[in-house]
Enzyme design. Structure first.
Site, PDB file in Angstrom:
ATOM      1  N   HIS A  54       0.851  -1.196   0.000  1.00  0.00           N
ATOM      2  CA  HIS A  54       0.000   0.000   0.000  1.00  0.00           C
ATOM      3  C   HIS A  54       0.886   1.245   0.000  1.00  0.00           C
ATOM      4  CE1 HIS A  54      -3.937  -1.791   1.839  1.00  0.00           C
ATOM      5  NE2 HIS A  54      -3.458  -2.524   0.871  1.00  0.00           N
ATOM      6  N   TYR A  95      -9.083   5.458   7.892  1.00  0.00           N
ATOM      7  CA  TYR A  95      -9.276   5.733   9.317  1.00  0.00           C
ATOM      8  C   TYR A  95     -10.328   6.841   9.412  1.00  0.00           C
ATOM      9  CZ  TYR A  95      -4.924   3.231  10.493  1.00  0.00           C
ATOM     10  OH  TYR A  95      -3.942   2.278  10.672  1.00  0.00           O
ATOM     11  N   PRO A 147      -3.930   0.027  19.051  1.00  0.00           N
ATOM     12  CA  PRO A 147      -3.690  -0.431  17.681  1.00  0.00           C
ATOM     13  C   PRO A 147      -3.802   0.638  16.594  1.00  0.00           C
ATOM     14  CG  PRO A 147      -5.791  -1.269  18.524  1.00  0.00           C
ATOM     15  CD  PRO A 147      -5.115  -0.592  19.660  1.00  0.00           C
ATOM     16  N   LYS A 200       1.394  -0.375  15.237  1.00  0.00           N
ATOM     17  CA  LYS A 200       2.812  -0.477  15.589  1.00  0.00           C
ATOM     18  C   LYS A 200       3.214  -1.713  16.403  1.00  0.00           C
ATOM     19  CE  LYS A 200       4.611   3.080  13.672  1.00  0.00           C
ATOM     20  NZ  LYS A 200       4.414   2.589  12.316  1.00  0.00           N
ATOM     21  N   TYR A 226       4.191   6.312  10.219  1.00  0.00           N
ATOM     22  CA  TYR A 226       3.327   5.179   9.866  1.00  0.00           C
ATOM     23  C   TYR A 226       4.098   4.107   9.093  1.00  0.00           C
ATOM     24  CZ  TYR A 226      -1.062   2.766   8.985  1.00  0.00           C
ATOM     25  OH  TYR A 226      -2.063   1.828   8.975  1.00  0.00           O
TER      26      TYR A 226
HETATM   27  P1  RFL Z   1       2.395 -12.145  21.372  1.00  0.00           P
HETATM   28  O1  RFL Z   1       2.044 -12.239  19.919  1.00  0.00           O
HETATM   29  O2  RFL Z   1       1.351 -11.860  22.352  1.00  0.00           O
HETATM   30  O3  RFL Z   1       3.103 -13.536  21.722  1.00  0.00           O
HETATM   31  C1  RFL Z   1       3.377 -13.920  23.056  1.00  0.00           C
HETATM   32  C2  RFL Z   1       3.334 -15.413  23.121  1.00  0.00           C
HETATM   33  O4  RFL Z   1       3.684 -15.850  24.431  1.00  0.00           O
HETATM   34  C3  RFL Z   1       2.807 -16.888  24.824  1.00  0.00           C
HETATM   35  N1  RFL Z   1       2.816 -16.957  26.300  1.00  0.00           N
HETATM   36  C4  RFL Z   1       3.471 -17.886  27.004  1.00  0.00           C
HETATM   37  N2  RFL Z   1       4.224 -18.925  26.613  1.00  0.00           N
HETATM   38  C5  RFL Z   1       4.764 -19.697  27.593  1.00  0.00           C
HETATM   39  N3  RFL Z   1       4.580 -19.478  28.916  1.00  0.00           N
HETATM   40  C6  RFL Z   1       3.847 -18.437  29.341  1.00  0.00           C
HETATM   41  N4  RFL Z   1       3.683 -18.213  30.653  1.00  0.00           N
HETATM   42  C7  RFL Z   1       3.251 -17.589  28.379  1.00  0.00           C
HETATM   43  N5  RFL Z   1       2.470 -16.491  28.438  1.00  0.00           N
HETATM   44  C8  RFL Z   1       2.216 -16.121  27.179  1.00  0.00           C
HETATM   45  C9  RFL Z   1       1.478 -16.493  24.216  1.00  0.00           C
HETATM   46  O5  RFL Z   1       0.600 -17.602  24.079  1.00  0.00           O
HETATM   47  C10 RFL Z   1       1.926 -15.950  22.874  1.00  0.00           C
HETATM   48  O6  RFL Z   1       1.969 -16.939  21.869  1.00  0.00           O
HETATM   49  O7  RFL Z   1       3.559 -11.082  21.610  1.00  0.00           O
HETATM   50  P2  RFL Z   1       4.754 -10.561  20.657  1.00  0.00           P
HETATM   51  O8  RFL Z   1       5.474 -11.727  20.021  1.00  0.00           O
HETATM   52  O9  RFL Z   1       5.484  -9.588  21.465  1.00  0.00           O
HETATM   53  O10 RFL Z   1       4.010  -9.843  19.445  1.00  0.00           O
HETATM   54  C11 RFL Z   1       3.291  -8.655  19.651  1.00  0.00           C
HETATM   55  C12 RFL Z   1       2.083  -8.603  18.702  1.00  0.00           C
HETATM   56  O11 RFL Z   1       1.348  -9.800  18.804  1.00  0.00           O
HETATM   57  C13 RFL Z   1       1.167  -7.404  18.999  1.00  0.00           C
HETATM   58  O12 RFL Z   1       1.928  -6.266  19.333  1.00  0.00           O
HETATM   59  C14 RFL Z   1       0.275  -7.035  17.787  1.00  0.00           C
HETATM   60  O13 RFL Z   1      -0.641  -8.050  17.500  1.00  0.00           O
HETATM   61  C15 RFL Z   1      -0.469  -5.732  18.054  1.00  0.00           C
HETATM   62  N6  RFL Z   1      -1.368  -5.345  16.961  1.00  0.00           N
HETATM   63  C16 RFL Z   1      -0.889  -4.765  15.810  1.00  0.00           C
HETATM   64  N7  RFL Z   1       0.435  -4.618  15.614  1.00  0.00           N
HETATM   65  C17 RFL Z   1       0.907  -4.124  14.434  1.00  0.00           C
HETATM   66  O14 RFL Z   1       2.139  -4.005  14.281  1.00  0.00           O
HETATM   67  N8  RFL Z   1       0.076  -3.739  13.401  1.00  0.00           N
HETATM   68  C18 RFL Z   1      -1.265  -3.864  13.508  1.00  0.00           C
HETATM   69  O15 RFL Z   1      -1.978  -3.580  12.535  1.00  0.00           O
HETATM   70  C19 RFL Z   1      -1.808  -4.352  14.748  1.00  0.00           C
HETATM   71  N9  RFL Z   1      -3.123  -4.503  14.906  1.00  0.00           N
HETATM   72  C20 RFL Z   1      -2.744  -5.587  17.079  1.00  0.00           C
HETATM   73  C21 RFL Z   1      -3.607  -5.135  16.021  1.00  0.00           C
HETATM   74  C22 RFL Z   1      -3.271  -6.275  18.164  1.00  0.00           C
HETATM   75  C23 RFL Z   1      -4.623  -6.519  18.237  1.00  0.00           C
HETATM   76  N10 RFL Z   1      -5.070  -7.267  19.349  1.00  0.00           N
HETATM   77  C24 RFL Z   1      -6.011  -8.302  19.274  1.00  0.00           C
HETATM   78  C25 RFL Z   1      -4.372  -7.152  20.616  1.00  0.00           C
HETATM   79  C26 RFL Z   1      -4.953  -5.358  16.091  1.00  0.00           C
HETATM   80  C27 RFL Z   1      -5.479  -6.025  17.197  1.00  0.00           C
HETATM   81  C28 RFL Z   1      -6.973  -6.214  17.216  1.00  0.00           C
HETATM   82  C1  PHB Z   2      -5.621  -4.476  10.759  1.00  0.00           C
HETATM   83  O1  PHB Z   2      -5.720  -4.643   9.518  1.00  0.00           O
HETATM   84  O2  PHB Z   2      -5.883  -5.387  11.556  1.00  0.00           O
HETATM   85  C2  PHB Z   2      -5.198  -3.170  11.296  1.00  0.00           C
HETATM   86  C3  PHB Z   2      -4.797  -2.166  10.413  1.00  0.00           C
HETATM   87  C4  PHB Z   2      -4.407  -0.932  10.917  1.00  0.00           C
HETATM   88  C5  PHB Z   2      -4.427  -0.706  12.280  1.00  0.00           C
HETATM   89  C6  PHB Z   2      -4.807  -1.707  13.156  1.00  0.00           C
HETATM   90  C7  PHB Z   2      -5.208  -2.948  12.661  1.00  0.00           C
HETATM   91  O3  PHB Z   2      -4.074   0.519  12.754  1.00  0.00           O
END
Ligand code: RFL
Ligand code: PHB
Length: 389
Positions: A72, A197, A288, A292, A380
């Site tokens: 994009h 957005y 979110p 980031k 971004y």
């Molecule tokens: P994770 O992915 O949470 O992985 C941590 C892992 O540790 C495990 N765990 C354990 N394992 C062993 N023993 C224990 N005691 C444990 N406790 C936990 C868990 O099961 C898991 O598998 O962390 P990590 O690797 O630091 O990654 C971070 C990302 O997952 C997170 O920052 C992103 O998903 C945030 N996020 C977004 N980030 C972006 O860069 N771009 C996005 O567009 C974006 N959109 C989002 C998001 C997060 C969202 N949610 C649901 C929180 C959109 C949403 C809706």
């Molecule tokens: C997504 O596609 O899940 C998404 C995109 C942009 C954001 C957060 C989540 O800022």
């Protein structure tokens, strides 16, 4: 059991760290509480920054990303009845790639297993001892056997609800926001190529996608919302109202996923305690809105892999000593950007008429001033790794 680096958590941070260490000839074992199937299906982030994509390419992880990821060159900001494009390509000469986090996780797991990596799923009761000089990780394996893993360093990549951060008392900085996001995945073809957005008087909405067949959409909702209380029809109606713009149509379709995500900003300082290094969500959370979270997790482990390699190969401690400060500079930049996007785009009972006028002024300025648009764009698409700001 013995390994050089014990990694807790098989999210993007833990898996990529294991891959980067393996490339540098350093052994690691990854311990994950959930099953492989669960971590490969968990629907989360979707936006990869430019430096994230470059890194994944550099380390041989981008074959499917380059085939299926959707490049994009901009996003749009929708407010006051208008739709305004922020042209990343023109402003900063770089863009982002839309590719689901669970796809990154699948690619990482496949690469680790192909290279003979040691990944243990469904472990429980993880304990950490000897963090000052001789770390020992205790855990119960998937067969119910108690195990001990001795290592030179531990990477706490266990996310926000993990156990690593609780083994010491970092200083915590945080903000809660008076809203949450209701996110859906719909079997419906996206009707526009880029993300939108929207700041609407009824609340924020986000238009995103995962593939040419799947749309990803979010609605701002009150923090205590039960996803089940929102019928599919109500979700589509509300999305239609908040995302409305000239020439825009919303393709509806069956919902594949529906969940509510809280919004908060959290930073733990420092990100190191003896031989324990926190990375990713274990050390910091962003709302979110700036997309980031996963990107920060990836930036952390890039720094950590280099630091641990210098330390374990040559006894050079300069990288591990600088790890926390180096990461925190990027973390706080992303914290600011995510907080700023969040505050500018959400409308809640706290948004009094004064705050509302400020939001609209900031939005108008951002889409009409090249300097302001460039600032949004460079944050971004992601500031280059290794630049300290
Ligand atoms: P994770 O992915 O949470 O992985 C941590 C892992 O540790 C495990 N765990 C354990 N394992 C062993 N023993 C224990 N005691 C444990 N406790 C936990 C868990 O099961 C898991 O598998 O962390 P990590 O690797 O630091 O990654 C971070 C990302 O997952 C997170 O920052 C992103 O998903 C945030 N996020 C977004 N980030 C972006 O860069 N771009 C996005 O567009 C974006 N959109 C989002 C998001 C997060 C969202 N949610 C649901 C929180 C959109 C949403 C809706
Ligand atoms: C997504 O596609 O899940 C998404 C995109 C942009 C954001 C957060 C989540 O800022």
């Amino acid at each position: 059991m013995r390994t050089q680096v014990g990694i807790i958590g098989a999210g993007p941070a833990g898996l990529l760290l294991s891959h980067l260490l393996a490339r540098a000839g350093i052994d690691s074992v990854v311990l994950e509480a959930r099953s492989r199937d669960y971590v490969e299906r968990r629907v989360r982030a979707g936006v990869l920054e430019h430096p994230t994509v470059e890194l994944l390419r550099e380390v041989g992880l981008a074959e499917r990303l380059d085939r299926e990821g959707m490049p994009h060159d901009g996003i749009s900001l929708r407010f006051d009845g208008g739709d305004h494009r922020i042209d990343f390509a023109d402003l900063v000469g770089r863009g982002i790639t839309v590719y689901g986090q669970q796809e990154v996780v699948k690619d990482l797991i496949a690469a680790r297993l192909r290279d003979g990596g040691d990944l243990r799923f469904e472990v429980s009761d993880v304990t950490l001892d000897g963090l000052a000089d001789a770390p020992v990780i205790g855990f119960t394996d998937a067969d119910g056997q108690r195990q001990e893993l001795r290592c030179d360093a531990v990477a706490g990549c266990d996310g926000f609800h993990g156990i690593s951060r609780g083994t010491f008392e970092p200083q915590m900085f945080d903000r809660e926001y008076p809203y949450a996001w209701l996110g859906i995945l719909a079997k419906a073809a996206p009707t526009q190529h880029e993300l939108a957005y929207a700041n609407h008087p009824r609340g924020f909405a986000l238009y995103s996608m995962r593939s040419p067949e799947i749309t990803r959409l979010y609605l701002q909702v009150p923090p205590d919302t039960d996803a089940g209380a929102w019928s599919d029809a109500r979700i589509w109606d509300e999305l239609g109202v908040r995302l409305a713009a000239d020439g825009f149509t919303l393709n509806e379709g069956p919902l594949i996923e529906k969940s509510v995500t809280g919004m908060r900003s959290v930073v733990a300082e420092p990100m190191r305690h003896g031989r324990l290094f926190l990375a990713g969500d274990a050390a910091h959370i962003v709302p979110p809105t700036g997309a980031k979270g996963m990107n920060l997790a990836i930036a952390d482990v890039r720094v950590l892999a280099e630091a641990l390699t210098d330390y374990l190969r040559r006894g050079d401690e300069s990288g591990v000593d600088a790890y926390s400060d180096t990461c925190l500079r990027r973390v706080w930049r992303a914290e600011h950007f995510s907080w700023w996007m969040t505050s500018m785009l959400h409308v809640s009972p706290d948004t009094d008429p004064f705050a509302r006028r400020l939001q609209l002024s900031q939005l108008h300025y951002t889409v009409t001033s090249r300097a302001a648009a460039t600032s949004l764009a460079e944050n971004y698409v992601g500031l280059p790794h290794g630049e300290n700001r």
